[in-house]
Motif scaffolding. Structure first.
Motif, PDB file in Angstrom:
ATOM      1  N   PRO A 192       0.798  -1.234   0.000  1.00 17.48           N
ATOM      2  CA  PRO A 192       0.000   0.000   0.000  1.00 17.48           C
ATOM      3  C   PRO A 192       0.829   1.282   0.000  1.00 17.48           C
ATOM      4  O   PRO A 192       0.348   2.326  -0.463  1.00 17.48           O
ATOM      5  CB  PRO A 192      -0.818  -0.117   1.301  1.00 17.48           C
ATOM      6  CG  PRO A 192      -0.900  -1.579   1.558  1.00 17.48           C
ATOM      7  CD  PRO A 192       0.419  -2.118   1.120  1.00 17.48           C
ATOM      8  N   GLN A 193       2.073   1.216   0.482  1.00 18.09           N
ATOM      9  CA  GLN A 193       2.907   2.412   0.515  1.00 18.09           C
ATOM     10  C   GLN A 193       3.325   2.867  -0.885  1.00 18.09           C
ATOM     11  O   GLN A 193       3.731   4.018  -1.073  1.00 18.09           O
ATOM     12  CB  GLN A 193       4.159   2.146   1.353  1.00 18.09           C
ATOM     13  CG  GLN A 193       3.861   1.839   2.813  1.00 18.09           C
ATOM     14  CD  GLN A 193       5.126   1.586   3.611  1.00 18.09           C
ATOM     15  OE1 GLN A 193       6.166   2.172   3.324  1.00 18.09           O
ATOM     16  NE2 GLN A 193       5.041   0.709   4.599  1.00 18.09           N
ATOM     17  N   PHE A 194       3.223   1.971  -1.857  1.00 15.73           N
ATOM     18  CA  PHE A 194       3.603   2.308  -3.225  1.00 15.73           C
ATOM     19  C   PHE A 194       2.380   2.511  -4.121  1.00 15.73           C
ATOM     20  O   PHE A 194       2.511   2.636  -5.335  1.00 15.73           O
ATOM     21  CB  PHE A 194       4.489   1.203  -3.809  1.00 15.73           C
ATOM     22  CG  PHE A 194       5.821   1.078  -3.125  1.00 15.73           C
ATOM     23  CD1 PHE A 194       6.927   1.757  -3.601  1.00 15.73           C
ATOM     24  CD2 PHE A 194       5.961   0.293  -1.991  1.00 15.73           C
ATOM     25  CE1 PHE A 194       8.158   1.660  -2.968  1.00 15.73           C
ATOM     26  CE2 PHE A 194       7.183   0.178  -1.350  1.00 15.73           C
ATOM     27  CZ  PHE A 194       8.282   0.867  -1.831  1.00 15.73           C
ATOM     28  N   LEU A 195       1.207   2.548  -3.510  1.00 15.66           N
ATOM     29  CA  LEU A 195      -0.030   2.770  -4.247  1.00 15.66           C
ATOM     30  C   LEU A 195      -0.590   4.144  -3.890  1.00 15.66           C
ATOM     31  O   LEU A 195      -0.753   4.461  -2.708  1.00 15.66           O
ATOM     32  CB  LEU A 195      -1.059   1.679  -3.928  1.00 15.66           C
ATOM     33  CG  LEU A 195      -0.605   0.237  -4.169  1.00 15.66           C
ATOM     34  CD1 LEU A 195      -1.695  -0.729  -3.754  1.00 15.66           C
ATOM     35  CD2 LEU A 195      -0.229   0.024  -5.634  1.00 15.66           C
ATOM     36  N   THR A 196      -0.891   4.952  -4.891  1.00 17.61           N
ATOM     37  CA  THR A 196      -1.461   6.280  -4.679  1.00 17.61           C
ATOM     38  C   THR A 196      -2.922   6.264  -5.084  1.00 17.61           C
ATOM     39  O   THR A 196      -3.244   6.071  -6.265  1.00 17.61           O
ATOM     40  CB  THR A 196      -0.729   7.349  -5.514  1.00 17.61           C
ATOM     41  OG1 THR A 196       0.664   7.311  -5.199  1.00 17.61           O
ATOM     42  CG2 THR A 196      -1.291   8.726  -5.231  1.00 17.61           C
ATOM     43  N   PRO A 197      -3.860   6.422  -4.121  1.00 22.44           N
ATOM     44  CA  PRO A 197      -5.284   6.406  -4.452  1.00 22.44           C
ATOM     45  C   PRO A 197      -5.634   7.428  -5.518  1.00 22.44           C
ATOM     46  O   PRO A 197      -5.198   8.586  -5.464  1.00 22.44           O
ATOM     47  CB  PRO A 197      -5.956   6.743  -3.108  1.00 22.44           C
ATOM     48  CG  PRO A 197      -4.961   6.312  -2.075  1.00 22.44           C
ATOM     49  CD  PRO A 197      -3.625   6.598  -2.679  1.00 22.44           C
ATOM     50  N   GLY A 198      -6.390   7.006  -6.514  1.00 26.57           N
ATOM     51  CA  GLY A 198      -6.797   7.897  -7.582  1.00 26.57           C
ATOM     52  C   GLY A 198      -5.780   8.043  -8.689  1.00 26.57           C
ATOM     53  O   GLY A 198      -6.078   8.629  -9.735  1.00 26.57           O
ATOM     54  N   VAL A 199      -4.569   7.535  -8.474  1.00 25.59           N
ATOM     55  CA  VAL A 199      -3.512   7.630  -9.482  1.00 25.59           C
ATOM     56  C   VAL A 199      -3.067   6.241  -9.937  1.00 25.59           C
ATOM     57  O   VAL A 199      -3.008   5.953 -11.129  1.00 25.59           O
ATOM     58  CB  VAL A 199      -2.296   8.423  -8.934  1.00 25.59           C
ATOM     59  CG1 VAL A 199      -1.176   8.453  -9.971  1.00 25.59           C
ATOM     60  CG2 VAL A 199      -2.720   9.836  -8.549  1.00 25.59           C
ATOM     61  N   THR A 200      -2.737   5.401  -8.974  1.00 24.28           N
ATOM     62  CA  THR A 200      -2.291   4.051  -9.294  1.00 24.28           C
ATOM     63  C   THR A 200      -3.464   3.214  -9.793  1.00 24.28           C
ATOM     64  O   THR A 200      -4.521   3.180  -9.165  1.00 24.28           O
ATOM     65  CB  THR A 200      -1.675   3.376  -8.057  1.00 24.28           C
ATOM     66  OG1 THR A 200      -0.649   4.218  -7.532  1.00 24.28           O
ATOM     67  CG2 THR A 200      -1.080   2.026  -8.424  1.00 24.28           C
ATOM     68  N   THR A 201      -3.265   2.527 -10.908  1.00 18.19           N
ATOM     69  CA  THR A 201      -4.321   1.684 -11.466  1.00 18.19           C
ATOM     70  C   THR A 201      -4.251   0.280 -10.880  1.00 18.19           C
ATOM     71  O   THR A 201      -3.263  -0.111 -10.249  1.00 18.19           O
ATOM     72  CB  THR A 201      -4.184   1.595 -12.995  1.00 18.19           C
ATOM     73  OG1 THR A 201      -2.973   0.899 -13.319  1.00 18.19           O
ATOM     74  CG2 THR A 201      -4.156   2.989 -13.609  1.00 18.19           C
TER      75      THR A 201
END
Length: 208
Positions: free
Chosen positions: A138-147
């Motif tokens: 989750p630290q490498f996932l950006t909500p609204g940006v990461t698909t």
């Protein structure tokens, strides 16, 4: 997702993959008892477990748990307890040195499915894998940006790198198989693995 982010993720994953754990021991056990075929089937089972956990995390389970502090910390302490249990069991095996002979071990592995099953179960119940997917991913996932595709790529990277590392180890085991079957060597392997598992459990417990 940029190459810089992916490179940082790779650095973390490689460190986790190289750390000895239950997956490594299950692969070694099957390789020593049933040869290259047993080791390969165990690796395939481990990879299947990684794909199951990675898919679940990429589809949102990891982010959900990461945002629920009570649930996340409960899982973390369960992971600490399980790692310490595995470490103590390995150290007990090293102290007693009561490993079965190669012939006895071969009789205990009746079919190839057992090797696959042991690999799969060792992975899906491995807190090291759970901690990676539920706290690191989750630290490498950006909500609204990461698909979702980006998340799947990150998750499946673990399965690919883990499988490649275990295959390299299997090739090495095949070359030194007779030496690794010695009782003193098996006891040393248990001692090193047990110490590593206890160390990982202590590090996990110390995390804030």
């Amino acid at each position: 997702m940029t190459w810089s982010v992916y490179g940082s993720y790779l650095a973390v994953v490689i460190l986790v993959v190289l750390a000895p754990g239950p997956d490594t021991m299950v692969m070694l056990k099957n390789a020593l008892a049933r040869g290259g075929r047993g080791g390969l089937l165990a690796i395939l089972g481990i990879a299947a477990g990684n794909l199951v956990q990675g898919t679940a995390a990429a589809l949102g389970l990891g982010a959900l748990i990461a945002h629920s502090q009570p649930l996340f910390h409960t899982l973390r302490w369960l992971g600490v307890a399980y790692l310490c249990y595995l470490g103590v069991q390995a150290l007990r095996g090293a102290w007693r040195g009561n490993h079965p002979t190669p012939d006895e071990a071969s009789r205990g592995h009746a079919g190839g499915f057992r090797s696959w099953r042991e690999g799969f179960l060792s992975n899906v119940t491995n807190p090291k894998v759970l901690v990676l997917y539920l706290s690191v991913l989750p630290q490498f996932l950006t909500p609204g940006v990461t698909t979702t595709l980006d998340a799947l790529v990150l998750a499946y990277t673990v399965a690919v790198l883990g499988g490649v590392w275990l295959l390299l180890m299997l090739l090495f085991v095949h070359r030194v198989r007779a030496w690794l079957r010695r009782r003193t060597v098996r006891r040393a392997l248990d001692a090193v693995t047990g110490t590593a598992l206890l160390g990982f459990g202590a590090a996990l417990a110390a995390e804030s």
